[in-house]
Motif scaffolding. Structure first.
Motif, PDB file in Angstrom:
ATOM      1  N   PHE A   1       0.818  -1.213   0.000  1.00  9.54           N
ATOM      2  CA  PHE A   1       0.000   0.000   0.000  1.00  9.54           C
ATOM      3  C   PHE A   1       0.849   1.258   0.000  1.00  9.54           C
ATOM      4  N   GLU A   2       1.945   1.232   0.742  1.00 13.26           N
ATOM      5  CA  GLU A   2       2.800   2.424   0.845  1.00 13.26           C
ATOM      6  C   GLU A   2       4.261   1.995   0.891  1.00 13.26           C
ATOM      7  N   GLY A   3       4.898   2.030  -0.282  1.00 13.55           N
ATOM      8  CA  GLY A   3       6.276   1.575  -0.394  1.00 13.55           C
ATOM      9  C   GLY A   3       7.261   2.353   0.453  1.00 13.55           C
ATOM     10  N   GLU A   4       6.918   3.602   0.809  1.00 10.60           N
ATOM     11  CA  GLU A   4       7.814   4.426   1.627  1.00 10.60           C
ATOM     12  C   GLU A   4       8.087   3.803   2.982  1.00 10.60           C
ATOM     13  N   LEU A   5       7.208   2.907   3.434  1.00  8.20           N
ATOM     14  CA  LEU A   5       7.382   2.295   4.751  1.00  8.20           C
ATOM     15  C   LEU A   5       8.600   1.386   4.801  1.00  8.20           C
ATOM     16  N   ALA A   6       9.163   1.062   3.642  1.00  4.34           N
ATOM     17  CA  ALA A   6      10.342   0.197   3.615  1.00  4.34           C
ATOM     18  C   ALA A   6      11.508   0.801   4.384  1.00  4.34           C
ATOM     19  N   ARG A   7      11.517   2.103   4.577  1.00 10.54           N
ATOM     20  CA  ARG A   7      12.640   2.737   5.281  1.00 10.54           C
ATOM     21  C   ARG A   7      12.645   2.411   6.771  1.00 10.54           C
ATOM     22  N   PHE A   8      11.547   1.869   7.277  1.00 12.24           N
ATOM     23  CA  PHE A   8      11.488   1.500   8.686  1.00 12.24           C
ATOM     24  C   PHE A   8      11.860   0.036   8.923  1.00 12.24           C
ATOM     25  N   ALA A   9      12.299  -0.663   7.881  1.00 15.98           N
ATOM     26  CA  ALA A   9      12.618  -2.091   8.006  1.00 15.98           C
ATOM     27  C   ALA A   9      14.005  -2.357   7.430  1.00 15.98           C
ATOM     28  N   ASP A  10      14.458  -3.583   7.580  1.00 16.92           N
ATOM     29  CA  ASP A  10      15.770  -3.977   7.074  1.00 16.92           C
ATOM     30  C   ASP A  10      15.673  -5.427   6.617  1.00 16.92           C
TER      31      ASP A  10
ATOM     32  N   GLN B   1       5.453   0.105  12.094  1.00 11.67           N
ATOM     33  CA  GLN B   1       6.495  -0.042  13.111  1.00 11.67           C
ATOM     34  C   GLN B   1       6.068  -1.020  14.198  1.00 11.67           C
ATOM     35  N   ASP B   2       4.797  -1.012  14.561  1.00 16.16           N
ATOM     36  CA  ASP B   2       4.308  -1.977  15.551  1.00 16.16           C
ATOM     37  C   ASP B   2       4.455  -3.405  15.018  1.00 16.16           C
ATOM     38  N   ALA B   3       4.077  -3.610  13.760  1.00 16.61           N
ATOM     39  CA  ALA B   3       4.172  -4.949  13.168  1.00 16.61           C
ATOM     40  C   ALA B   3       5.625  -5.385  13.035  1.00 16.61           C
ATOM     41  N   TRP B   4       6.484  -4.453  12.645  1.00 17.36           N
ATOM     42  CA  TRP B   4       7.902  -4.786  12.495  1.00 17.36           C
ATOM     43  C   TRP B   4       8.523  -5.136  13.854  1.00 17.36           C
ATOM     44  N   THR B   5       8.121  -4.410  14.899  1.00 17.36           N
ATOM     45  CA  THR B   5       8.605  -4.701  16.251  1.00 17.36           C
ATOM     46  C   THR B   5       8.177  -6.102  16.671  1.00 17.36           C
ATOM     47  N   GLN B   6       6.935  -6.457  16.401  1.00 22.75           N
ATOM     48  CA  GLN B   6       6.450  -7.794  16.733  1.00 22.75           C
ATOM     49  C   GLN B   6       7.258  -8.863  15.985  1.00 22.75           C
ATOM     50  N   PHE B   7       7.540  -8.600  14.729  1.00 21.87           N
ATOM     51  CA  PHE B   7       8.300  -9.561  13.930  1.00 21.87           C
ATOM     52  C   PHE B   7       9.700  -9.753  14.504  1.00 21.87           C
ATOM     53  N   LEU B   8      10.380  -8.650  14.831  1.00 21.75           N
ATOM     54  CA  LEU B   8      11.733  -8.755  15.374  1.00 21.75           C
ATOM     55  C   LEU B   8      11.737  -9.502  16.702  1.00 21.75           C
ATOM     56  N   GLU B   9      10.706  -9.287  17.494  1.00 23.98           N
ATOM     57  CA  GLU B   9      10.633  -9.987  18.779  1.00 23.98           C
ATOM     58  C   GLU B   9      10.436 -11.483  18.575  1.00 23.98           C
TER      59      GLU B   9
END
Length: 603
Positions: free
Chosen positions: A464-473, A553-561
């Motif tokens: 939906f929003e490709g710009e969000l890729a900057r919050f992930a690795d 960011q919430d979803a990415w945090t859950q994934f990293l955990e």
């Protein structure tokens, strides 16, 4: 291949709403546009177009794509053709394409030669009273002849000298010219009514020819020996433009009528197609000198939810119907219907509609036999169901056919029917066929809706929003490759890795339309197709950029955990069996000390 940078630039300049509205009227509703889907029959619009995301999706049948995808699916263009047409509309020039799977540059003159041949044949028809009289005798008007571009190939050896150079390579590549063993070149089609074969774009890619019913004088050339015994009907051979296993005669003319009638009728000859159209049945198409292929079936099911195969009622017609059935099985889709209509013995669609009219012909659809019923009837007719041996043979003969069906509901219905005929239970049949049953008994009541996995949420948001890729690795996903991650699907994880890697590699953060084109034809692209509806779901939430960033960011945090916990569990398991080395101890300390990061700093 066409550079991805060019495709992304092109998609940023075209407006998908303008492209689709050339063929399909859209009605604006809120932020998006809607219409009844052109790819399946429906009364309530479920086809949505997002102007902001430059993407379309049907909530009824799952059809989806970018402006390129629309031209390919709706107009039947190849990928290069679709890109070229869009580029032309916005004044861009497509970079040179090198692709062995597509028509090479040396064949670029063929479409023009085929068009010139068709125009020549039409002109020759006007000058042949015998050919015109034959068409009138078959009940065809000038209007229908013009609609299908009918023409006439005179009975001469090099009738196309004003269209092509007989000594050129292109002449042979058109399929209109034959070279004899002695090197002499002459026309393939002579003294025949000519039926141009068009692709979905309307370009002429081949011809069919019907010999005129009269005694023909054989020529005095050695190449003419046996010419009088040529078949009544003849098609173009396979050429760089024409692959008969993919094409259907009359589909270009029939598209609108197919959508209006809610069905597509498949007949065996192009004269049947033209005769039916003469009587107002304009939704008929024909295969081209070959049995129905899986590619034909795919194309037909894209056009309509109801495909009706019409065959002569004789033994040859039934054999042809059975071959068509076999090629349909792997293409079956729940919610779409394939039927078989058998005409009275001695009749074909052309003769029947001329004798009895369109109303009586169409009345026959009520008695058309559904595909599964035809399958069971044919198999049952070969055995004695009263005996155990006969029932065992029925189940044995059906097994390879049943295993081709991937449509879950249709497959289940057929297996239940066969189990009943065989006198065994469905569970016993599934065990014999080595099919894992998908039937589960549930207690009454509504099950709570399962929330999407954290990985699926990340994929949806990135689409939906490709710009969000900057919050992930993406490197974090690589580190999880060998971990056991409960509730995380390994395929979804790979799709997330591919998607994130693509978005990280492009500073412009492509939208969903560009993503769809980048992964076209790849396994990742096929999986991403399942996420098409999420683009509209997130759009309806109207979260704004800050809201989207917070969700991601919430979803990415859950994934990293999850990754951190899985890494610790993996080390504990190793310690119980073989102990740790120094690297394991250092890794354990890092994981214990590490808190899942909320973001990765943007560059």
């Amino acid at each position: 291949m066409i550079p991805q940078s060019f495709i992304q630039d092109l998609l940023s300049r075209v407006d998908i709403v303008d492209i689709i509205e050339r063929d399909l009227p859209l009605k604006r509703a809120g932020a998006n546009h809607h219409a009844c889907c052109p790819f399946h029959n429906e009364k309530t619009p479920s086809f949505s177009v997002s102007q902001t995301k430059q993407f379309y999706y049907c909530f009824g049948c799952g059809a989806h794509g970018s402006a390129v995808g629309w031209l390919m699916e709706y107009s039947g263009l190849g990928f290069v053709e679709a890109v070229t047409e869009l580029a032309s509309a916005v004044g861009m020039t497509v970079p040179s394409v090198v692709d062995e799977d597509r028509v090479a540059d040396k064949h670029k003159e063929l479409p023009e030669l085929m068009l010139g041949a068709a125009q020549h044949y039409r002109q020759q028809l006007k000058q042949s009273p015998t050919a015109v009289a034959y068409l009138k005798q078959r009940g065809l008007t000038g209007e229908i002849a013009a609609r299908y571009g009918l023409g006439y190939a005179p009975d001469s050896w090099q009738n196309l000298s004003g269209v092509l150079q007989y000594d050129s390579a292109d002449a042979l590549d058109t399929g209109l010219v034959i070279e004899s063993d002695s090197g002499r070149r002459y026309d393939r089609f002579r003294d025949r009514i000519m039926f141009p074969i068009q692709n979905m774009r309307g370009a002429i890619i081949g011809f069919g020819g019907r010999v005129l019913p009269r005694d023909r004088a054989s020529g005095d050339s050695p190449e003419t020996a046996g010419d009088a015994a040529q078949p009544k009907y003849m098609n173009s051979p396979e050429t760089p433009l024409f692959e008969k296993g993919r094409e259907l005669y009359g589909l270009f003319q029939a598209r609108r009528a197919v959508r209006s009638a809610g069905r597509v009728l498949v007949v065996e000859g192009y004269m049947d197609v033209v005769a039916l159209a003469q009587h107002g049945i304009e939704y008929a198409v024909a295969t081209l000198g070959t049995a129905t292929t899986p590619m034909h079936v795919q194309k037909l099911l894209q056009q309509s939810d109801n495909v009706v195969f019409c065959f002569d009622g004789d033994e040859a017609g039934r054999r042809a119907a059975w071959r068509a059935l076999q090629n349909c099985l792997a293409q079956l889709i729940d919610g779409k219907e394939i039927d078989f209509l058998f005409l009275p013995q001695g009749e074909d669609p052309d003769s029947f509609v001329r004798k009895h009219g369109a109303a009586e012909f169409e009345a026959g659809f009520a008695s058309a036999m559904p595909l599964l019923s035809f399958l069971v009837r044919e198999l049952s007719s070969e055995v004695k169901l009263q005996s155990e041996e006969g029932r065992a043979k029925l189940l044995r003969d059906a097994k390879p056919l049943v295993r081709q069906i991937s449509a879950p509901m249709l497959g289940l219905m057929l297996r239940k029917r066969l189990a009943g005929l065989g006198g065994i239970s469905l569970a016993e049949l599934d065990a014999l066929y080595q099919i894992k049953s998908t039937v589960q008994l549930r207690a009454p009541g509504r099950s709570p809706r399962k929330r999407p996995s954290v990985v699926r949420t990340l994929i949806e948001l990135l689409l939906f929003e490709g710009e969000l890729a900057r919050f992930a690795d993406s490197k974090e996903i690589d580190s999880a490759a060998n971990l056991c991650l409960p509730d995380i699907d390994s395929t979804e994880l790979r799709v997330l890795r591919d998607l994130l890697g693509f978005l990280e590699s492009d500073a412009h953060r492509p939208n969903v339309a560009a993503v769809a084109e980048y992964f076209r034809g790849e396994e990742t692209g096929r999986w991403l197709a399942d996420f098409g509806s999420s683009v509209f779901a997130w759009e309806e939430k109207k979260l704004g950029q800050s809201g989207l960033e917070s969700e991601f960011q919430d979803a990415w945090t859950q994934f990293l955990e999850r990754v951190r916990e899985a890494g610790i569990d993996q080390l504990h398991a190793k310690n119980r069996t073989e102990g740790w080395n120094d690297d394991d101890k250092a890794r354990y300390r890092r994981l214990q000390q590490r808190r899942a990061r909320t973001t990765v700093p943007a560059e």
